[in-house]
Write a protein that holds these residues in place. Sequence first.
Motif, mmCIF file in Angstrom:
data_model
loop_
_atom_site.group_PDB
_atom_site.id
_atom_site.type_symbol
_atom_site.label_atom_id
_atom_site.label_comp_id
_atom_site.label_asym_id
_atom_site.label_seq_id
_atom_site.Cartn_x
_atom_site.Cartn_y
_atom_site.Cartn_z
ATOM 1 N N LEU A 1 0.830 -1.206 0.000
ATOM 2 C CA LEU A 1 0.000 0.000 0.000
ATOM 3 C C LEU A 1 0.868 1.261 0.000
ATOM 4 N N LYS A 2 1.981 1.237 0.738
ATOM 5 C CA LYS A 2 2.884 2.398 0.752
ATOM 6 C C LYS A 2 3.582 2.572 -0.596
ATOM 7 N N LYS A 3 4.048 1.455 -1.173
ATOM 8 C CA LYS A 3 4.718 1.527 -2.477
ATOM 9 C C LYS A 3 3.793 2.108 -3.544
ATOM 10 N N GLY A 4 2.518 1.820 -3.445
ATOM 11 C CA GLY A 4 1.552 2.294 -4.427
ATOM 12 C C GLY A 4 0.858 3.592 -4.034
ATOM 13 N N LYS A 5 1.333 4.216 -2.944
ATOM 14 C CA LYS A 5 0.696 5.451 -2.459
ATOM 15 C C LYS A 5 -0.827 5.277 -2.403
ATOM 16 N N ALA A 6 -1.250 4.198 -1.794
ATOM 17 C CA ALA A 6 -2.644 3.752 -1.810
ATOM 18 C C ALA A 6 -3.624 4.751 -1.216
ATOM 19 N N ILE A 7 -4.764 4.810 -1.879
ATOM 20 C CA ILE A 7 -5.917 5.547 -1.370
ATOM 21 C C ILE A 7 -7.089 4.580 -1.466
ATOM 22 N N ILE A 8 -7.800 4.405 -0.361
ATOM 23 C CA ILE A 8 -8.943 3.494 -0.332
ATOM 24 C C ILE A 8 -10.222 4.318 -0.228
ATOM 25 N N ASP A 9 -11.117 4.087 -1.167
ATOM 26 C CA ASP A 9 -12.442 4.706 -1.132
ATOM 27 C C ASP A 9 -13.376 3.651 -0.525
ATOM 28 N N TYR A 10 -13.588 3.734 0.769
ATOM 29 C CA TYR A 10 -14.386 2.740 1.481
ATOM 30 C C TYR A 10 -15.842 2.752 1.038
ATOM 31 N N GLU A 11 -16.371 3.934 0.755
ATOM 32 C CA GLU A 11 -17.780 4.034 0.377
ATOM 33 C C GLU A 11 -18.049 3.374 -0.980
ATOM 34 N N LYS A 12 -17.206 3.675 -1.970
ATOM 35 C CA LYS A 12 -17.424 3.138 -3.320
ATOM 36 C C LYS A 12 -16.705 1.808 -3.546
ATOM 37 N N LYS A 13 -15.897 1.383 -2.566
ATOM 38 C CA LYS A 13 -15.167 0.106 -2.607
ATOM 39 C C LYS A 13 -14.158 0.028 -3.751
ATOM 40 N N TYR A 14 -13.240 1.019 -3.777
ATOM 41 C CA TYR A 14 -12.158 1.024 -4.754
ATOM 42 C C TYR A 14 -10.836 1.268 -4.043
#
Length: 144
Positions: free
Chosen positions: A126-139
């Motif tokens: 997740l850190k390597k990909g600079k992850a952002i999680i959209d919990y509401e839309k599930k992306y």
Amino acid sequence: MLQEFLLNQGYTKIKLHLTKTNHFEIIAKINGVKGLFILDTGASNSCVDFDTATMFKLNVKESDVKAAGAGAADMKTQVSNQNNFKIGKWKKNKIVLVLFSLTHVNTALTAHNSKPVDGIIGADILKKGKAIIDYEKKYLYLKQ
């Protein structure tokens, strides 16, 4: 809109599937082989089950590190370096994976009618990909 902004910033969008146990499931490929994973922001390392080493074509070494988590502690581990990892269109090479027994995780998942998983995607990916999680839309959004 978040999606439009992130895609314009070079992020890749990956659909997440919520399980009955309230985990996000995701399909990923290790060394070209597809597997089922749960996304775990609290796991420091991405890991796979011992039993998947051959399936994922892993070059495995013994490790002195003991793993802990999900109600289990002091578990024997192995490590595999130099792996190709792909989630959707996002990919990284030279990924280190920790191998340990996911029996306790899969027992809990199957007890709640969820499918057993091949591994866990942790904070390292997740850190390597600079992850952002959209919990509401599930992306999940990852940047190359």
